[in-house]
Design an enzyme around this catalytic site. Structure first.
Site, mmCIF file in Angstrom:
data_model
loop_
_atom_site.group_PDB
_atom_site.id
_atom_site.type_symbol
_atom_site.label_atom_id
_atom_site.label_comp_id
_atom_site.label_asym_id
_atom_site.label_seq_id
_atom_site.Cartn_x
_atom_site.Cartn_y
_atom_site.Cartn_z
ATOM 1 C CE LYS A 113 39.558 45.897 43.516
ATOM 2 N NZ LYS A 113 39.239 46.967 44.238
ATOM 3 N NE ARG A 151 40.684 54.048 46.160
ATOM 4 C CZ ARG A 151 40.759 53.018 46.265
ATOM 5 N NH1 ARG A 151 41.804 52.378 46.640
ATOM 6 N NH2 ARG A 151 39.521 52.067 45.981
ATOM 7 C CE1 TYR A 163 73.342 34.833 40.620
ATOM 8 C CE2 TYR A 163 71.188 34.758 41.220
ATOM 9 C CZ TYR A 163 72.149 34.720 40.185
ATOM 10 O OH TYR A 163 71.955 34.238 38.960
ATOM 11 C CG MET A 203 63.991 35.604 36.666
ATOM 12 S SD MET A 203 64.943 35.823 35.016
ATOM 13 C CE MET A 203 65.789 37.557 35.575
HETATM 14 C C1 LIG Z 1 38.458 46.347 45.436
HETATM 15 C C2 LIG Z 1 37.108 47.156 46.125
HETATM 16 C C3 LIG Z 1 36.464 46.333 46.710
HETATM 17 C C4 LIG Z 1 36.595 44.864 47.117
HETATM 18 O O1 LIG Z 1 37.646 45.176 48.376
HETATM 19 P P1 LIG Z 1 38.237 43.887 49.255
HETATM 20 O O2 LIG Z 1 39.024 44.440 50.276
HETATM 21 O O3 LIG Z 1 38.961 43.050 48.187
HETATM 22 O O4 LIG Z 1 37.034 43.329 49.676
HETATM 23 C C5 LIG Z 1 35.310 46.769 47.091
HETATM 24 N N1 LIG Z 1 34.760 48.125 46.669
HETATM 25 C C6 LIG Z 1 35.567 49.002 46.104
HETATM 26 C C7 LIG Z 1 35.024 50.309 45.325
HETATM 27 C C8 LIG Z 1 36.980 48.464 45.542
HETATM 28 O O5 LIG Z 1 37.584 49.064 44.820
#
Ligand SMILES: *Cc1c(COP(=O)(O)O)cnc(C)c1O
Length: 375
Positions: free
Chosen positions: A43, A141, A263, A316
């Site tokens: 993702k 969640r 800065y 920046m």
């Molecule tokens: C992001 C995610 C993972 C992977 O998690 P990591 O901590 O990066 O290994 C696995 N399962 C779900 C549902 C996630 O949202």
């Protein structure tokens, strides 16, 4: 050493993504998995490292199942590995089930409403419609509640159109090995799995994969461990950093004792100093929060394995680094400083910014010259 190609002559910093290390991490996780499947979570553009490069490398290493958050990401995955199984963690949005069918991606269903939408769409298409079912076991969640799951599982016996090819849940506290939530969620997920004994089950993200094999079920679901994060998870397998960020020294200047830098002149030299100005800043994801303050030090960088301190505020487009104690030949205009890599782990840098390695990766800037090694 980091390959700095002449094509990067104009970049302030060079980001090298080591696909050999990525594949090596994947294989290490496979060995941990024993005989069961190890998928990959890609993702957010493969945690900022680039779906189009990361996914084929993982496919080459034997990965066949990928998880993304959004349908558009799944489309990108399927464009490079058309035969992969791709699950979309954020599931169906109102009215987009038909887009899933067209794409060939599989939704992770998290409510009875989503299940109904998917059934309706699949029924009218006449296609086979794989999906995953996410059951919440305590993170509160995403996921269908245990009560809803029980009702759904009872109705399942009467037969429906959707084919659930995976049942999954997600751990809330896996990074804390002894957190009581781990055992509670394990037990709840065990009950879920017993009701769906013919369906592959998956519970463990990276940290969960390292808890113990009881958490593995039929499939591991690591993300961050593939990319060399979570402080490379102290464990029995050997994981490697995947991200190497080298910042160019644009200028080295002498700052006399008493001179302020940057800065706000927040850092004042206590001795005659040499300060290297390096070409990456907060616009590149080198968080301004990594500037030290009264309560803590700033982030550090590394020159040939020697730590050097970031001093003054992070700007920046640049940072300033104290190189007084470094051989002038090694800290000269045109040389490079390691901002992330073997000596500066992403989680170490994250700590100075009050965040986690995941956020460092997903904020890696778009201005860097990107080099993929081991392609
Ligand atoms: C992001 C995610 C993972 C992977 O998690 P990591 O901590 O990066 O290994 C696995 N399962 C779900 C549902 C996630 O949202």
């Amino acid at each position: 050493m980091i390959p700095l190609l002449s094509a990067n002559a104009n970049a302030g910093a060079v980001l090298t993504i080591d696909l050999d290390a990525l594949r090596s991490n994947y294989r290490a996780l496979c060995s941990l998995a024993g005989g069961i499947e190890c998928s990959a979570v890609v993702k957010a553009d493969a945690y900022g490292l680039g779906i189009e490069r990361v996914v084929p490398a993982l496919w080459q290493a034997g990965c066949r199942t990928f998880f993304v958050a959004l349908l558009d990401e799944a489309v990108r995955v399927l464009a490079v590995v058309p035969h992969a199984r791709v699950y979309v963690l954020n599931g169906l949005f109102v009215d987009n089930a038909v887009h899933f069918l067209e794409s060939g991606a599989s939704p992770v269903l998290s409510s009875l409403e989503e299940i109904r939408e998917w059934q309706t769409t699949c029924r009218s298409s006449g296609k086979r419609c794989p999906s995953a079912l996410h059951v919440d076991t305590g993170i509160n969640r995403m996921g269908i509640s245990e009560a809803e799951f029980a009702v759904w599982a009872d109705n399942q016996r009467q037969g429906t159109d959707i084919s659930v090819t995976l049942v999954m849940s997600h751990l809330a506290c896996a990074e804390e090995r002894n957190h009581p939530m781990n055992e509670i969620q394990l037990e709840k997920f065990g009950e879920v799995q017993r009701r769906m004994i013919d369906t592959p089950a998956s519970l463990a993200n990276s940290a969960g994969s390292l808890l113990d094999p009881r958490y593995h079920f039929d499939m591991l679901r690591p993300g961050i461990a593939l990319y060399g994060g979570n402080s490379l998870l102290p464990c029995s397998i050997h994981l490697k950093p995947v991200v190497h960020l080298a910042g160019r020294i644009m200028q080295v200047r002498d700052v006399p004792s008493g001179g302020g830098v940057g800065y706000g002149a927040t850092w004042v030299a206590r001795r005659d100093s040499r300060i290297a100005v390096v070409g990456a800043g907060y616009a590149d994801g080198y968080f301004r929060a990594a500037t030290g303050n009264r309560s803590g030090p700033a982030a550090y960088c590394s020159i040939d394995g020697t730590n050097v301190q970031v001093v003054g505020r992070i700007s920046m487009d640049m940072i300033t680094v104290d190189v007084t104690d470094i051989d002038p030949d090694r800290a000269a205009r045109g040389k490079f400083v390691e901002l992330l890599g073997d000596n500066v782990l992403i989680d170490d840098f994250a700590q100075f910014s009050g965040t986690i390695g995941y956020e460092v990766l997903t904020n890696l800037g778009s201005r860097y010259a990107r080099v993929y090694s081991g392609a």
